[in-house]
Design an enzyme around this catalytic site. Structure first.
Site, PDB file in Angstrom:
ATOM      1  CG  ASP A  22      -1.608  -1.158   1.598  1.00  0.00           C
ATOM      2  OD1 ASP A  22      -1.542  -2.119   0.832  1.00  0.00           O
ATOM      3  OD2 ASP A  22      -2.261  -1.174   2.665  1.00  0.00           O
ATOM      4  CD  GLU A 201      -7.041  -5.195   3.967  1.00  0.00           C
ATOM      5  OE1 GLU A 201      -6.440  -5.921   4.756  1.00  0.00           O
ATOM      6  OE2 GLU A 201      -6.795  -5.176   2.749  1.00  0.00           O
TER       7      GLU A 201
END
Ligand code: FRU
Length: 489
Positions: A22, A201
């Site tokens: 990420d 998420e």
């Protein structure tokens, strides 16, 4: 040599070496764009998480910096955000503005297998070069909730306080704070809304003007959902459009409505830059250009994963409601090396206007009237062995990417695929803006109404391209082909 490495993207962000997932902590401060990222510096697969770091002035060329945050006595460093604390609400900066990162510390409950996720903060006294973890960490914990991570924080102007949106399994929680150290829970959203194909998420919440501000503004809640073995799509990102009053979010759409931010397979965990004010009021977004289904298996050698192109998010009113549109960052145009240009040409089956064109990194902008054709599109990174197809099925009104024969694909059974998305023509015309790199293709259709992002792993020698049409003639209104310059040259 990053320029010669097989599959190494030439105009997308990649870590110089080893594993990345990420994007984290994106913030603009003192003329610099910071990009942190989930990083395993000792391996090319996911492992103990650090925050890697890079800085850019144009979001195109990046200077790689030392690791910003590494595992400590509270655990590994999972995803999170960073903000400019303009008023020194934290007291870290002696009254001046400074950068604060808010992230998840991940370890295990004592004598237990159960993951423990808690939120912590760190600050920088040198414009993000080095980071000091706060001695009072963690600043937010909740024993009852196991999935408890990925804080995204912003300053809510009307209420003059910090807001955190946090992913907690099947919903998000909103917290507020006056100093980034004490957090109070305000509300929750989502247990019965949108897609629950995977764990929630990396949320983000942003305010955006609708139709350039002519229709006021709306709030967009972005939520990524993790991989689910039952879903061929793997991990992906949804969004909700609604209102936010500083403590709770309300969804404009019905609970069962699902809106996807990207219709490709490789845009995950994306969030927006903090404090990057733009004259156009859009918000700058970047995603991780991979998918948890196969991220650990992609066939690159010295590093794994890239980021998507930076995009600017806007809202647009369409017949079904208000929807996100995304435009590739204008700064990327500096990489264009001249252009080949075609106009007002008829495209006939069996002929290829692009038969003389070659390229491995390039950009295409085109407008096509499909006429009486059944299908029209491009074959990219093409050779006798392989090709990636970006096409439009006129009867079904569907835009698709077919990467089933795009190059290396056997590393995971779900990789080779053709997927599509509904797309209506505008005044009978299809507009495509396509970016092709060593190992990706990104399509922005009809001025960013639809984005499709996919990884591909073609052989470096597959550099042919074709503009094709099936079962009829189409009219090419205009086509521009820009070879692109490598950011490493
Ligand atoms: C999303 C994610 C986050 C987590 C991080 C760990 O891809 O699973 O929820 O913080 O990756 O690397």
């Amino acid at each position: 040599d990053l320029q010669r490495e097989k599959y190494r993207p030439q105009f997308h962000f990649t870590p110089p070496a080893k594993w990345m997932n990420d994007p984290n902590g994106m913030v603009f401060f003192e003329g610099e764009y910071h990009l942190f990222y989930q990083h395993h510096p000792d391996g090319t697969t996911w492992g103990p998480m650090h925050w890697g770091h890079a800085i850019s002035k144009d979001l195109t060329h990046w200077e790689h910096c030392p690791i910003a945050l590494k595992p400590d006595e509270h655990g590994e460093i999972f995803s999170g955000s960073a903000v400019v604390d303009w008023e020194d609400t934290s007291g870290f900066f002696g009254g001046k503005p400074g950068l604060v990162a808010i992230f998840t510390h991940a370890d295990h409950y004592p004598d237990s297998e159960r993951p423990r996720q808690r939120q912590s903060i760190a600050y920088s006294l040198d414009k993000g070069r080095t980071w000091i973890t706060y001695e009072g960490n963690p600043v937010l914990s909740e024993e009852a909730i196991t999935d408890f991570r990925d804080p995204k924080v912003f300053w809510h102007v009307p209420k003059q306080q910090w807001v955190m949106v946090l992913a907690t399994g099947d919903r998000v929680l909103f917290y507020t704070s006056s100093n980034l150290k004490q957090w109070n829970v305000e509300s929750e959203f989502g247990a019965a809304e949108g897609s629950h194909d995977g764990v929630w998420e990396c949320p983000d919440i942003i305010e955006l003007p609708v139709d350039g501000g002519m229709e006021g503004s709306k709030w967009v809640l972005i939520v990524s959902i993790g991989d689910n073995p039952q879903c061929p799509e793997g991990s992906r990102t949804q969004y909700f459009v609604g209102d936010f009053d500083g403590s709770s979010f309300t969804n404009d759409a019905s609970p069962e409505t699902i809106l996807w931010l990207d219709h490709g397979r490789d845009n995950y965990a994306g969030v927006t830059w903090s404090d990057a004010q733009r004259a156009d009021q859009g918000k700058l977004f970047i995603g991780w250009m991979s998918n948890w289904k196969y991220a650990n298996l992609i066939p690159t050698a010295s590093w794994r994963s890239a980021m998507t192109l930076p995009r600017v998010l806007f809202l647009k009113k369409v017949p079904d409601g208000i929807r996100l549109v995304q435009e590739p960052l204008a700064e990327l145009q500096q990489l264009r090396l001249g252009a080949k240009h075609w106009e007002e040409t008829t495209i006939v089956p069996g002929q290829n206007l692009l038969s003389d064109a070659q390229g491995d990194i390039y950009e295409i902008e085109c407008e096509i009237d499909p006429g009486d054709a059944s299908e029209v599109g491009f074959k990219l990174r093409k050779s006798e062995r392989e090709e990636t197809v970006v096409g439009y099925n006129v009867f079904d009104r569907k835009l698709f990417i077919d990467r089933s024969n795009s190059g290396e694909k056997h590393f995971h059974e779900a990789f080779a695929c053709k997927h599509d998305v509904q797309l209506e023509l505008h005044n009978g015309r299809l507009k495509l803006h396509i970016f092709v790199d060593q190992s990706s293709v990104e399509v922005f259709a009809n001025d960013g109404e639809i984005a499709v992002t996919d990884q591909i792993f073609p052989d470096p020698t597959s550099t042919g391209m074709e503009l094709y049409v099936k079962d009829g003639e189409a009219k090419l209104v205009s086509l521009k082909l820009y070879p692109l310059q490598s950011i490493y040259s």
